[in-house]
Design a protein around this motif. Sequence first.
Motif, PDB file in Angstrom:
ATOM      1  N   MET A   1       0.826  -1.171   0.000  1.00  0.00           N
ATOM      2  CA  MET A   1       0.000   0.000   0.000  1.00  0.00           C
ATOM      3  C   MET A   1       0.870   1.234   0.000  1.00  0.00           C
ATOM      4  SD  MET A   1      -0.612   2.555   2.372  1.00  0.00           S
ATOM      5  CE  MET A   1       0.843   2.272   3.311  1.00  0.00           C
ATOM      6  N   THR A   2       0.574   2.119  -0.888  1.00  0.00           N
ATOM      7  CA  THR A   2       1.225   3.421  -0.895  1.00  0.00           C
ATOM      8  C   THR A   2       0.182   4.471  -1.224  1.00  0.00           C
ATOM      9  OG1 THR A   2       1.857   3.279  -3.217  1.00  0.00           O
ATOM     10  CG2 THR A   2       3.473   2.513  -1.598  1.00  0.00           C
ATOM     11  N   TYR A   3       0.413   5.653  -0.718  1.00  0.00           N
ATOM     12  CA  TYR A   3      -0.473   6.775  -0.989  1.00  0.00           C
ATOM     13  C   TYR A   3       0.267   7.844  -1.771  1.00  0.00           C
ATOM     14  CZ  TYR A   3      -3.515   4.957   2.749  1.00  0.00           C
ATOM     15  OH  TYR A   3      -4.336   4.185   3.524  1.00  0.00           O
ATOM     16  N   HIS A  24       5.769   6.003  -0.127  1.00  0.00           N
ATOM     17  CA  HIS A  24       4.672   6.854  -0.568  1.00  0.00           C
ATOM     18  C   HIS A  24       5.206   7.921  -1.526  1.00  0.00           C
ATOM     19  CE1 HIS A  24       2.119   5.096   2.517  1.00  0.00           C
ATOM     20  NE2 HIS A  24       3.125   5.275   3.363  1.00  0.00           N
ATOM     21  N   ASP A  89       1.514   5.884   7.312  1.00  0.00           N
ATOM     22  CA  ASP A  89       1.860   4.531   6.887  1.00  0.00           C
ATOM     23  C   ASP A  89       0.968   3.493   7.557  1.00  0.00           C
ATOM     24  OD1 ASP A  89       3.702   3.169   5.106  1.00  0.00           O
ATOM     25  OD2 ASP A  89       4.504   2.230   6.921  1.00  0.00           O
ATOM     26  N   GLY A  92      -2.462   2.638   6.132  1.00  0.00           N
ATOM     27  CA  GLY A  92      -2.501   1.686   5.029  1.00  0.00           C
ATOM     28  C   GLY A  92      -2.906   0.286   5.436  1.00  0.00           C
ATOM     29  N   PRO A  96      -5.934   0.109   2.428  1.00  0.00           N
ATOM     30  CA  PRO A  96      -4.764  -0.199   1.610  1.00  0.00           C
ATOM     31  C   PRO A  96      -4.692   0.532   0.269  1.00  0.00           C
ATOM     32  CG  PRO A  96      -6.283  -2.047   1.653  1.00  0.00           C
ATOM     33  CD  PRO A  96      -6.798  -1.044   2.616  1.00  0.00           C
ATOM     34  N   HIS A  98      -5.772   4.060  -2.139  1.00  0.00           N
ATOM     35  CA  HIS A  98      -6.194   5.457  -2.083  1.00  0.00           C
ATOM     36  C   HIS A  98      -7.722   5.560  -2.168  1.00  0.00           C
ATOM     37  CE1 HIS A  98      -5.911   9.825  -2.785  1.00  0.00           C
ATOM     38  NE2 HIS A  98      -6.873   9.621  -3.663  1.00  0.00           N
TER      39      HIS A  98
END
Length: 108
Positions: A1-3, A24, A89, A92, A96, A98
């Motif tokens: 997971m990254t935003y 991220h 973080d 997430g 998970p 956006h």
Amino acid sequence: MTYRVVCDENLEPQVVRYLGKQGHEAVYVPDVLEKGVSDAEIARYARGNSYAVLTNDTDFLDDDRFPELKVLYYGSLQDSAYEIAEAVDEAGEYFPEHESLPQVLWLD
């Protein structure tokens, strides 16, 4: 997971660095817009580039004023840049993607 996160100028710029180390994509408002830019301009940039806004500014909590904007709200500026990035973080684990973020996510 990254935003994808745009960090408001009320946060330390080091938050961007820590978020990047966690994988991220993060940018700092004064770096991509200009210092002192309006909240409306920040929201327009965030929506147009699929970013969530990481902020301590309660104005962004007004969903009538900022519809369809993802906001990661961090109420305490007493915590370090690292702690703020850690809170993003950790989100997430629960959101998970956006798209799964609620409109406003309180991080503290």
